[in-house]
Write a protein that holds these residues in place. Sequence first.
Motif, PDB file in Angstrom:
ATOM      1  N   TYR A  83      32.131  27.598  17.592  1.00 22.17           N
ATOM      2  CA  TYR A  83      31.378  28.493  16.550  1.00 22.17           C
ATOM      3  C   TYR A  83      30.280  27.486  16.185  1.00 22.17           C
ATOM      4  O   TYR A  83      30.430  26.390  15.506  1.00 22.17           O
ATOM      5  CB  TYR A  83      32.317  28.963  15.494  1.00 22.17           C
ATOM      6  N   ILE A 142      34.979  25.031  14.701  1.00 20.25           N
ATOM      7  CA  ILE A 142      33.636  25.169  13.783  1.00 20.25           C
ATOM      8  C   ILE A 142      32.847  24.050  13.594  1.00 20.25           C
ATOM      9  O   ILE A 142      33.332  23.245  12.972  1.00 20.25           O
ATOM     10  CB  ILE A 142      34.267  26.024  12.690  1.00 20.25           C
ATOM     11  N   THR A 179      35.008  30.494   7.879  1.00 24.53           N
ATOM     12  CA  THR A 179      36.397  31.014   7.959  1.00 24.53           C
ATOM     13  C   THR A 179      36.670  32.216   7.212  1.00 24.53           C
ATOM     14  O   THR A 179      37.446  32.599   7.456  1.00 24.53           O
ATOM     15  CB  THR A 179      36.959  29.627   7.330  1.00 24.53           C
ATOM     16  N   LEU A 182      35.993  34.757  10.041  1.00 25.70           N
ATOM     17  CA  LEU A 182      36.999  34.717  10.977  1.00 25.70           C
ATOM     18  C   LEU A 182      38.291  35.111  10.543  1.00 25.70           C
ATOM     19  O   LEU A 182      39.138  35.587  11.311  1.00 25.70           O
ATOM     20  CB  LEU A 182      37.072  33.210  11.332  1.00 25.70           C
ATOM     21  N   CYS A 183      38.806  34.914   9.362  1.00 23.53           N
ATOM     22  CA  CYS A 183      40.135  35.184   8.797  1.00 23.53           C
ATOM     23  C   CYS A 183      40.493  36.506   9.122  1.00 23.53           C
ATOM     24  O   CYS A 183      41.865  36.748   9.235  1.00 23.53           O
ATOM     25  CB  CYS A 183      40.264  34.885   7.294  1.00 23.53           C
ATOM     26  N   LYS A 223      44.341  31.038  10.725  1.00 20.75           N
ATOM     27  CA  LYS A 223      43.822  30.009   9.988  1.00 20.75           C
ATOM     28  C   LYS A 223      44.193  28.722  10.919  1.00 20.75           C
ATOM     29  O   LYS A 223      43.501  27.907  10.966  1.00 20.75           O
ATOM     30  CB  LYS A 223      44.715  30.154   8.722  1.00 20.75           C
ATOM     31  N   GLN A 274      41.587  28.013  13.597  1.00 18.64           N
ATOM     32  CA  GLN A 274      40.427  27.583  13.454  1.00 18.64           C
ATOM     33  C   GLN A 274      40.178  26.176  12.930  1.00 18.64           C
ATOM     34  O   GLN A 274      40.946  25.445  12.138  1.00 18.64           O
ATOM     35  CB  GLN A 274      40.190  28.157  11.728  1.00 18.64           C
TER      36      GLN A 274
END
Length: 145
Positions: free
Chosen positions: A50, A113, A123, A126-127, A132, A135
């Motif tokens: 990302y 990320i 975050t 994306l959540c 989690k 990530q």
Amino acid sequence: MKEEERKIFDMYVQRYEILSQKFWLMTCLLDKKFVNRQVELLKLKKIYIYGGGPLGLQLYNTIHKMIDVVGVVDRTGEMYKTGDGIIDYRDDSIPALGLDELRSIYQNEPIIITPTEYYSEITNELCDFVPKEKQILIHEFCMWR
């Protein structure tokens, strides 16, 4: 020191610290042996990156021959430009995805990320669809150097 001078100084110090961190992260990403060790340690086989800025692109350049990089993700899909639009890193050989495209094809792969200044915003985005534990912040990826 006057209040306004203090604010300017504090902003300068904060910007300096951010740039110092980015320099350290870039140093980590330029070290292919270190990156390979992290890939093995984290048992990475297939990932997304990302961020299409300098850190994301350097990570891609270092890692894409080691493991499958499904794509480099940017919120809008309009990547490779700095905030001021002056520097263009465009490379059409890099698989670029927008956030909506990632959402439609995501299948539980880790996402590294790279934009350090926007961790919490990214975050949070994306959540909704990325667990989690999938990530990985670039600081976490580089922390054992």
